[in-house]
Scaffold this active site. Structure first.
Site, PDB file in Angstrom:
ATOM      1  CB  CYS A 119       4.197  -2.099   6.933  1.00 16.39           C
ATOM      2  SG  CYS A 119       4.785  -0.432   6.652  1.00 16.39           S
ATOM      3  CG  LEU A 120      -0.785   0.779   4.235  1.00 16.35           C
ATOM      4  CD1 LEU A 120      -1.449   2.151   4.235  1.00 16.35           C
ATOM      5  CD2 LEU A 120      -1.682  -0.239   3.536  1.00 16.35           C
TER       6      LEU A 120
HETATM    7 ZN    ZN Z   1       4.130   0.774   8.416  1.00 14.27          ZN
END
Ligand code: ZN
Length: 183
Positions: A96-97
């Site tokens: 996830c960023l």
């Molecule tokens: Zn994410």
């Protein structure tokens, strides 16, 4: 186009159930454009509005860089609702960023059916599977304030505690703009 700072683990908005979109005005169109630019710059394949600090039920997806998905057009998903999940599940590694450098295998339904609206607020129903189902569920979760690490066992979460604390304090390196640490 503007690259927006990406919110990170610890930012309150990532835990919020986001608000429904009732009107797509010029500002919203601009936001969506910026979200695509921000996602691509960070080499992500999905990005939710809450990940750029905006409380709206919007996410964007572009899986065309994934092998075998070159033909899939980028999608803007507004006010989505998952109406069906397959009993069959699979385990796929996710990242996830908003939680840089942490990856984990997560089990989720292999196929989901989604009702959503496009930028004209026209309603669509799609059934997605494999990688697309995975991205859709991950981003859909963001709009509910859920993160992929929430699915980990207590033991696994314990192992990540230090790394998550470091993300909160911005004691990590990323090559894309991120939000400032909360005080
Ligand atoms: Zn994410």
């Amino acid at each position: 186009m503007t690259l927006l700072p990406i919110t990170l683990f610890g930012d309150k908005i990532l835990r919020k159930k986001t608000s429904k979109v009732t009107e797509v005005d010029n500002k919203t169109i601009e936001l969506i454009r910026d979200m695509f630019a921000t996602m691509r710059n960070a080499k992500g394949i999905g990005l939710a509005a809450s990940q750029v600090g905006v409380d709206k039920q919007i996410f964007v997806i572009d899986v065309s860089g994934v092998e075998g998905y070159e033909e899939i057009k980028p999608m803007t998903i507004i006010n989505p609702k998952i109406i069906n999940k397959s009993e069959k599940t699979n385990k796929i590694e996710e990242g996830c960023l908003s939680i840089p450098d942490i990856r984990a295998e997560i089990e989720r339904p292999a196929e989901v059916t989604l009702i959503y609206q496009d930028v004209d607020l026209k309603e669509h129903t799609v059934k997605v599977s494999e990688v697309l189902a995975r991205v859709v569920q991950h981003e859909y979760d963001h709009l509910q304030g859920i993160l992929f690490i929430d699915y980990l066992s207590g033991e696994e979460k314990k192992e990540l505690k230090k790394d998550l604390e470091n993300i909160k304090k911005r004691k990590m390196e990323v090559d894309y703009p991120v939000s400032e640490a909360a005080h």
